[in-house]
Structures are given as C-alpha cells and as structure tokens.
Design a protein around this motif. Structure first.
Motif, PDB file in Angstrom:
ATOM      1  N   ASP A  67       0.821  -1.214   0.000  1.00 30.68           N
ATOM      2  CA  ASP A  67       0.000   0.000   0.000  1.00 30.68           C
ATOM      3  C   ASP A  67       0.858   1.269   0.000  1.00 30.68           C
ATOM      4  OD1 ASP A  67      -1.930  -1.916   0.326  1.00 30.68           O
ATOM      5  OD2 ASP A  67      -2.945  -0.931   2.008  1.00 30.68           O
ATOM      6  N   HIS A  86      -4.423  -0.252  -9.090  1.00 34.07           N
ATOM      7  CA  HIS A  86      -3.844  -0.873  -7.902  1.00 34.07           C
ATOM      8  C   HIS A  86      -4.755  -1.998  -7.422  1.00 34.07           C
ATOM      9  CE1 HIS A  86      -6.325   0.598  -4.572  1.00 34.07           C
ATOM     10  NE2 HIS A  86      -6.234   1.853  -4.996  1.00 34.07           N
ATOM     11  N   THR A  87      -4.213  -2.843  -6.574  1.00 42.88           N
ATOM     12  CA  THR A  87      -4.915  -4.064  -6.161  1.00 42.88           C
ATOM     13  C   THR A  87      -5.240  -4.059  -4.667  1.00 42.88           C
ATOM     14  OG1 THR A  87      -2.772  -5.112  -5.789  1.00 42.88           O
ATOM     15  CG2 THR A  87      -3.803  -5.494  -7.942  1.00 42.88           C
ATOM     16  N   ALA A  88      -5.210  -2.864  -4.046  1.00 43.85           N
ATOM     17  CA  ALA A  88      -5.288  -2.798  -2.582  1.00 43.85           C
ATOM     18  C   ALA A  88      -6.717  -2.627  -2.081  1.00 43.85           C
ATOM     19  CB  ALA A  88      -4.425  -1.650  -2.070  1.00 43.85           C
ATOM     20  N   GLY A  89      -7.061  -3.344  -1.034  1.00 43.43           N
ATOM     21  CA  GLY A  89      -8.378  -3.211  -0.432  1.00 43.43           C
ATOM     22  C   GLY A  89      -8.560  -1.895   0.282  1.00 43.43           C
ATOM     23  N   VAL A 104      -9.064   0.581  -9.899  1.00 47.19           N
ATOM     24  CA  VAL A 104      -8.795  -0.374  -8.827  1.00 47.19           C
ATOM     25  C   VAL A 104      -9.190  -1.763  -9.309  1.00 47.19           C
ATOM     26  CG1 VAL A 104      -9.337  -1.048  -6.458  1.00 47.19           C
ATOM     27  CG2 VAL A 104      -9.198   1.375  -7.076  1.00 47.19           C
ATOM     28  N   TYR A 106      -9.256  -5.091  -7.186  1.00 53.15           N
ATOM     29  CA  TYR A 106      -9.007  -5.689  -5.869  1.00 53.15           C
ATOM     30  C   TYR A 106      -9.625  -7.086  -5.806  1.00 53.15           C
ATOM     31  CZ  TYR A 106      -9.846  -6.422  -0.813  1.00 53.15           C
ATOM     32  OH  TYR A 106      -9.922  -6.942   0.455  1.00 53.15           O
ATOM     33  N   CYS A 125     -13.145  -6.709  -7.197  1.00 49.93           N
ATOM     34  CA  CYS A 125     -13.817  -5.430  -6.939  1.00 49.93           C
ATOM     35  C   CYS A 125     -13.130  -4.362  -7.771  1.00 49.93           C
ATOM     36  CB  CYS A 125     -13.751  -5.090  -5.453  1.00 49.93           C
ATOM     37  SG  CYS A 125     -14.400  -6.416  -4.430  1.00 49.93           S
ATOM     38  N   SER A 153     -14.657   3.329  -3.435  1.00 51.25           N
ATOM     39  CA  SER A 153     -13.508   3.377  -2.517  1.00 51.25           C
ATOM     40  C   SER A 153     -13.959   3.266  -1.071  1.00 51.25           C
ATOM     41  CB  SER A 153     -12.726   4.690  -2.704  1.00 51.25           C
ATOM     42  OG  SER A 153     -12.009   4.674  -3.910  1.00 51.25           O
ATOM     43  N   ARG A 156     -15.116  -0.245  -0.360  1.00 53.89           N
ATOM     44  CA  ARG A 156     -14.016  -1.201  -0.436  1.00 53.89           C
ATOM     45  C   ARG A 156     -13.215  -1.272   0.866  1.00 53.89           C
ATOM     46  NH1 ARG A 156      -9.656   0.251  -2.740  1.00 53.89           N
ATOM     47  NH2 ARG A 156     -10.819   1.668  -4.084  1.00 53.89           N
ATOM     48  N   ARG A 157     -13.060  -0.119   1.544  1.00 55.23           N
ATOM     49  CA  ARG A 157     -12.280  -0.201   2.785  1.00 55.23           C
ATOM     50  C   ARG A 157     -13.028  -0.940   3.882  1.00 55.23           C
ATOM     51  NH1 ARG A 157     -12.159   5.707   5.421  1.00 55.23           N
ATOM     52  NH2 ARG A 157     -14.364   6.165   5.143  1.00 55.23           N
ATOM     53  N   HIS A 160     -12.597  -4.613   3.021  1.00 55.27           N
ATOM     54  CA  HIS A 160     -11.271  -5.064   3.443  1.00 55.27           C
ATOM     55  C   HIS A 160     -11.231  -5.297   4.949  1.00 55.27           C
ATOM     56  CE1 HIS A 160      -6.828  -4.371   4.216  1.00 55.27           C
ATOM     57  NE2 HIS A 160      -6.844  -5.406   3.411  1.00 55.27           N
TER      58      HIS A 160
END
Lengths: 254, 254
Positions: A67, A86-89, A104, A106, A125, A153, A156-157, A160
C-alpha cells in the motif's frame, strides 16, 4: 488481447501471473520489481525489469505492491495515457494523480505463495472514474472470475476490514486452538471436522443463526473454567472479550 | 443390538436420535426429558417419558442435558448397574458417583436443530474407568463415526476450550464481518469465497503458515485506519487485541 505489465513480485502478482499464463485474452508482457531474486521466478516465462524501465507498450499496468508504495511507483512509471490499476483493499482510487487514467482491481481473497489461487469464484472489486476505463477493467476481471463487481472506494475499505475479521482473525483463532491442543499432546486433526462444519454451516445459516457455545448460552460456569485453563494472558483477554461481544450481541445478561 | 435411552431433548439428543433411527446396531428405546413440548418431536418415533420414569431395560443411558444438570439427573435415574454416559466436553468423568458404571461420549461438533449432523467424520471422544465399559462405549461410537478416540477428562476440557476458539469465536467474527458489510449495504456473499478459502487453506497449511493480513505484516497504517472505521467500541477492542496477539505470535515489533 489485453497486454498487461505486472508491477510487484509478491503473492498477488504471482497468483495473477500464473493464472493469466493460461488465459487466451491476456498477455503479461512484463513483470517489474525491485528484487532481482524475486523476479527470477518470473523470468523463465516473460520479460522482467526494474520498475523505472517498464515496457511502455502495455494496455494496463497493475501495481501489486505494498500500500505504501502505490503512489510513489505510480508516479515513477514511464508511461503516458495508459491505464494504471492498484490491487489494494484499503487504498482509495484518488491515491493516483488526477490526470492519470487509473482504477482499482481488488481481488477479495487471501493469497499464499505455496497455494495456487482459483480465481473463478473470487470477487474482483473494480472501480474507475471513467466509463471506458471501467469497462476495460471489467473485461480484464472477467478473464479471471465470474464475479466482477463495482465497489466504491468507501465501500471497499469496509470490505477489506470485514475480510480481516473473516479471514486473518479467524485464522489466528485457529492458531490459538492448535496451540492449546499441541500443549496437551492432542492432534489438531480432531478439530478439522468442526472447522469444516463452521464454514459449511454459514453457507446455509447466517452466522447469527449458527452461533452456539458457552457465551451464546451465557454459561458463565464453563466460561470461567475455560479462562482458568488458558495460560497466555492475551488468550484469556481474547476469550473474555469475544465472549462479552457474543453475550451482548444476543441480548444475554453479563 | 445396543439398547439406548436418551435423556435430554436438545440439539445433541436430537442429532443422535435421528442418526440412530437408521442404524441397525442401535435402538433408542426411549427419550426422557422435562419438557413435554420438546418430547413431542420424538414421540412419533419412540417412547417418551419424564426423567424419573425411564425404562430400566436399556444397556446404555446417555445424558445429553446441560452440564449443570448431569450430576443430579444421574442420581435420579432409577436404574442399577447400567452404563451411564454424559456428552459434555467440559465435565470430568468423576462427575458421576464412584459406584456407577459410567463413561463419557463427547461428539466434538457444533449442532443446530435446523441442520442434520453427519456423524461419520465427527470425532467421538470416549472415556471410562472400566475396560469392558470402554469397549461397549467404543462399539456405540463406531455406529456413528469412524473416529472414536479415547480422551482423558483433562485432555477433553482443553479440546472443548480449543473448540470454542475454532468454532464459537470464529463464527462470531464472521457475524461481525457480516455486520460491517450490512451497515455499508454490501452483500455478505462477497465474503463467502474468502471464508471457504480460510478453511480450505488450513487443510493444506497449518494456521501459522496460512496467516496473512495487516497484523501479520505489522502494517500499522492499515490497522489504525481499520480501527478508525469501526464504530463499535467492543469491535475496536477485538481488532486491537487479536492484532496484538498475531504480532506477538510472529515476533513482529509492537
């Protein structure tokens, strides 16, 4: 054919790479990373390079890096007007510069290098500000999985965060239960049918309906005995806290 | 043919009863309980009665009642020289009177009335002071499951404790993750592949090897953001405590 450059050499990059190796619609034309050693596991199959020398001819650049590194690596990339994902949650879409074509990608799963992921059921996602980019990301997602879903976004958090409870934390509780058995020279195999049933049950019932156990029944006698058995103070605290949360959840007396 | 009287009308009694209904080697000649209403779900299939009027002609009496009730019910039973078993994970064998032929028959599983148990893989943990009784209990266990294992009273309470972590607590963490999704109007279905993978993974890897996530990486930035997202103070505490336990477990800096 979608031409992809993968940036990163960790578990996510590795799993995507090996899945796309056998996909007709995607070609990973290059893998970029900092560690020459880690790049070696890709170099028999495709071109490898350092991050600031990536091939500018791909359609999509996927940042499968930590991240903290996403923003910096995105700025370093010597490409113009190409889609960068990017691939981040836990990172918003706006971690990228406004001018960049960005999105994104994810995959909601836990990856280990020693276990090949089966992406077909894994939710991918996706997010992007521009409709054409979003459609291209969706096409890329569909080469892996049938479940490609648009997630904001903000959502998504939370996804995660929920994944941390559902996987990281449950797995650690399994570690604690294994430690308890090992200490008493009992075989972890004894717990496997229970662990399998725990998961199978929530395919039919919601976790709320599936809940059983001393805390669900407010069986304080058993709970007290269990806390006495535990030697690790942190494990005692975890036992107390989760039991309290269960009791409150089901409206039991504390 | 082993003739059994089941005492109790809860989930364990119900699951044993319905499994033994189709077993050749076992006949449940009676079910005893306090609640006439609960007895009704058995009465189409076998004789039912109150606890102090049980049929004295069975070979084995199985107490599938709450832990608190085991000793008292065992004393009330109007039977002599018959084998009496309890099914509790957390009660020692010596909860019974010394003079009684007694034993333990603990199926290591979580039971719900709405879901039929498949006993074939469930470990049946057995115990008795007398060899002949132990062998009879083993024969009874083998009518349900291939995994009948002798487990001492001391080991069994640790097994039960480990089962609480592996099932009750993991299930509650799934409830918390579901609550997080529901709050943000996200579908719990999104987490199912992750939940399945969490279990599948520990069939191949140990929970220690399978651990991933922010706490495993000591990614304090992500952990802080997650704690900020949680609104429930108890959930914040659970997040902090399990993360700390993961970090200590893997020798990370706190």
């Amino acid at each position: 054919m979608i031409k992809v450059v993968l940036i990163g050499t960790g578990n996510v990059a590795l799993q995507l790479f090996h899945t796309w190796r056998s996909a007709k619609e995607v070609e990973v034309i290059q893998v970029a990373g900092r560690s020459p050693e880690k790049l070696r596991s890709f170099s028999s199959f495709t071109s490898t390079t350092s991050i600031n020398q990536v091939n500018p001819d791909a359609d999509i650049y996927i940042l499968a890096v930590s991240d903290d590194a996403v923003r910096e690596v995105a700025m370093q990339l010597p490409v113009n007007d190409k889609l960068i994902l990017h691939t981040a949650g836990n990172l918003p879409l706006d971690v990228f510069n406004k001018g960049q074509r960005s999105g994104v990608f994810y995959p909601l799963q836990t990856f280990s290098s020693s276990r090949r992921a089966n992406f077909s059921e894994i939710p991918i996602c996706i997010e992007s500000k521009h409709k054409a980019d979003l459609e291209q990301i969706r096409r890329l997602g569909l080469t892996l999985s049938e479940k490609v879903v648009e997630v904001s976004s903000d959502q998504r958090r939370y996804l995660h965060l929920a994944a941390v409870f559902a996987n990281n934390f449950t797995n650690h509780l399994l570690k604690i239960s294994q430690d308890i058995l090992v200490e008493k020279e009992l075989d972890f195999e004894l717990l496997r049918p229970l662990i399998r049933e725990t998961t199978s049950k929530v395919e039919e019932l919601s976790p709320g309906e599936a809940q059983t156990g001393p805390a669900r029944r407010s069986d304080t006698g058993t709970m007290d005995k269990h806390i006495d058995l535990l030697e690790n103070e942190l494990h005692k605290d975890i036992y107390r806290l989760i039991s309290k949360s269960i009791q409150i959840n089901y409206g039991n007396k504390l």
